[in-house]
Design a protein around this motif. Structure first.
Motif, PDB file in Angstrom:
ATOM      1  N   LYS A 122       0.830  -1.199   0.000  1.00 46.27           N
ATOM      2  CA  LYS A 122       0.000   0.000   0.000  1.00 46.27           C
ATOM      3  C   LYS A 122       0.872   1.259   0.000  1.00 46.27           C
ATOM      4  CE  LYS A 122      -3.904  -2.427   1.977  1.00 46.27           C
ATOM      5  NZ  LYS A 122      -4.743  -2.735   3.157  1.00 46.27           N
ATOM      6  N   GLY A 123       2.058   1.160   0.595  1.00 44.99           N
ATOM      7  CA  GLY A 123       2.993   2.272   0.517  1.00 44.99           C
ATOM      8  C   GLY A 123       3.387   2.562  -0.918  1.00 44.99           C
ATOM      9  N   GLY A 124       3.634   1.515  -1.701  1.00 45.22           N
ATOM     10  CA  GLY A 124       3.960   1.694  -3.114  1.00 45.22           C
ATOM     11  C   GLY A 124       2.804   2.268  -3.905  1.00 45.22           C
ATOM     12  N   ASP A 125       1.579   1.838  -3.590  1.00 45.75           N
ATOM     13  CA  ASP A 125       0.401   2.386  -4.263  1.00 45.75           C
ATOM     14  C   ASP A 125       0.277   3.891  -4.023  1.00 45.75           C
ATOM     15  OD1 ASP A 125      -0.198  -0.221  -5.036  1.00 45.75           O
ATOM     16  OD2 ASP A 125      -1.579  -0.545  -3.360  1.00 45.75           O
ATOM     17  N   VAL A 126       0.511   4.300  -2.778  1.00 42.81           N
ATOM     18  CA  VAL A 126       0.417   5.717  -2.439  1.00 42.81           C
ATOM     19  C   VAL A 126       1.506   6.518  -3.151  1.00 42.81           C
ATOM     20  CG1 VAL A 126       0.654   7.394  -0.547  1.00 42.81           C
ATOM     21  CG2 VAL A 126      -0.780   5.365  -0.255  1.00 42.81           C
ATOM     22  N   ILE A 127       2.691   5.943  -3.294  1.00 42.91           N
ATOM     23  CA  ILE A 127       3.753   6.625  -4.048  1.00 42.91           C
ATOM     24  C   ILE A 127       3.301   6.905  -5.481  1.00 42.91           C
ATOM     25  CG2 ILE A 127       6.022   6.233  -5.114  1.00 42.91           C
ATOM     26  CD1 ILE A 127       6.883   4.951  -2.445  1.00 42.91           C
ATOM     27  N   ILE A 128       2.638   5.945  -6.107  1.00 42.17           N
ATOM     28  CA  ILE A 128       2.117   6.155  -7.460  1.00 42.17           C
ATOM     29  C   ILE A 128       1.146   7.330  -7.475  1.00 42.17           C
ATOM     30  CG2 ILE A 128       0.634   5.167  -9.253  1.00 42.17           C
ATOM     31  CD1 ILE A 128       1.823   2.418  -8.560  1.00 42.17           C
TER      32      ILE A 128
END
Length: 417
Positions: A127-133
């Motif tokens: 989810k951290g990676g999703d938020v970065i996107i």
């Protein structure tokens, strides 16, 4: 950001970086909201709920969004897809996932912030990676830099346990890749031994193999004789040890994860089985369930051929058969992938965040990017940084959200100019 770094960025890029930094508190609020929703792969309601949260963000950014359901018999929630079309620069595909390994009956670890660390289910995977996107795209939108670009995003709902057949569960992702020039995937960023960020230009396959061995049942006193032979257990041991002695090479592993042998063997599921046997009876059957990982299709074919040859060299009184099942294809470290890493590394260095080195492929497990890597230049490991992924104490370096969003926004900006 120091003066040297500032000189490496254009005024427009400096504005993008400033926007990311200004949005950082809201980024963490978004991450907290999604972490507090259980979205284990088999918790379809939770996966869809997280998908709704992110879909609303893409809608605000002007993307065309859709939820793609999987066939009911596959027992998977589906995927979120967001697209926008233009005629400027590279066509980019961005890959994330909504699900975690923590199912609905897992002890719910809510978001908890302690200084520069935060913990919670899926906080770094991913989810951290999703938020970065989201935050990288938000910064580009605010700077007017999304106009006329072609960017596709897919957040799968079953990365942690991909639905079968994968020809269906990954069909939409592959279709998007075929209409793109590069693919960026946002699994967690791995740090090297010096604590520096890395990028992933290669990932090994995740495939499996089944070994079935037959022998002659008889009194144990006759084992090794011409009439009785060696039995199924000795033949299994020969095969596995020959694998160990003859197949070892860089980036190739072959792990026997489960073995059953005796006079009555039953395989009752992917990871379960029973065996019955007596010490004074020669075993007539054995089965082994194993894992095979390789870096290139050629390496995989060579390994399978050598394994088949070893299996065919049966001890007296025995026979054996090995079969292979494809899973995740390999992501070979191509020249195109390396060039993409160079662009990403320069963007990071120009922003004062340091260069990015390639991570050795053997240090990563399988991931969604491998399904698109055969079709498009690809780079993975652009997500958040944390510890304990897939464990109750999974955590996040909070600073990595802002850093990842800055790197990604600059990379996108340069790819789409």
């Amino acid at each position: 950001m120091g003066s040297a770094a500032a000189q490496s960025l254009t005024s427009e890029e400096e504005r993008i970086v400033a926007i990311v930094k200004g949005n950082s508190p809201k980024a963490l609020e978004l991450l907290e909201k999604t972490v507090n929703i259980n979205s284990g792969t088999m918790n379809h309601k939770g996966v869809r709920e997280v998908g709704k949260v992110f879909r609303a963000e893409f809608d605000k950014l002007g993307f065309k969004t859709q939820w793609i359901d999987m066939p009911k018999e596959m027992q998977r929630a589906g995927h979120l897809v967001a697209t926008r079309e233009g005629k400027q620069g590279k066509r980019v595909l961005m890959i994330g996932h909504l699900d975690t390994v923590f199912e609905a009956d897992s002890p719910m670890a809510k978001w908890e912030r302690q200084g520069d660390r935060a913990s919670g289910q899926g906080v770094n995977d991913m989810k951290g990676g999703d938020v970065i996107i989201i935050e990288a795209l938000r910064a580009l939108k605010a700077a007017g830099a999304l106009d006329n670009t072609t960017i596709s995003v897919i957040f799968t709902g079953d990365e942690e346990n991909a639905g079968d057949p994968k020809e269906i569960s990954r069909r939409d992702m592959v279709d998007l890749a075929k209409r793109s020039d590069v693919a960026l995937a946002f699994e967690a960023t791995v740090l090297d031994e010096n604590g520096k960020a890395t990028g992933t230009i290669g990932r090994r396959s995740s495939t499996s193999w089944d070994l079935a061995v037959k022998g002659k049942q008889g009194h144990s006193s006759g084992i090794f004789t011409a009439s009785a032979g060696y039995g199924a257990v000795y033949e299994t041991a020969r095969i596995l040890d020959a694998f160990r002695q003859q197949l070892q090479e860089p980036n190739l592993t072959f792990n026997p994860g489960m073995i059953l042998g005796g006079t009555e063997v039953t395989h009752s599921g992917p990871s379960k089985g029973t065996a019955f046997g007596k010490s004074n009876v020669i075993a007539n059957s054995a089965i082994v369930k194993g894992d095979l990982r390789f870096l290139t299709p050629e390496q995989g074919e060579q390994a399978r051929a050598r394994m088949r040859t070893i299996v065919a060299q049966s001890l007296p009184g025995t026979s054996a058969e090995i079969t292979f099942q494809d899973g995740y294809p390999p992501m070979a470290p191509t020249a195109g992938n390396l060039k993409l890493l160079e662009i990403y590394s320069k963007a990071s260095a120009d922003a004062g965040l340091g260069p990015i080195a390639a991570l050795p492929p053997g240090l990563r497990g399988a991931g969604d990017v491998q399904f698109v890597a055969p079709y498009v230049d690809s780079l993975d490991g652009l997500g958040a940084t944390g510890k304990g992924a897939h464990a109750p104490g999974e955590d996040l370096d909070v600073r990595s959200i802002e850093q990842g969003a800055i790197r990604t926004a600059l990379l996108l900006y340069r790819l789409t100019r």
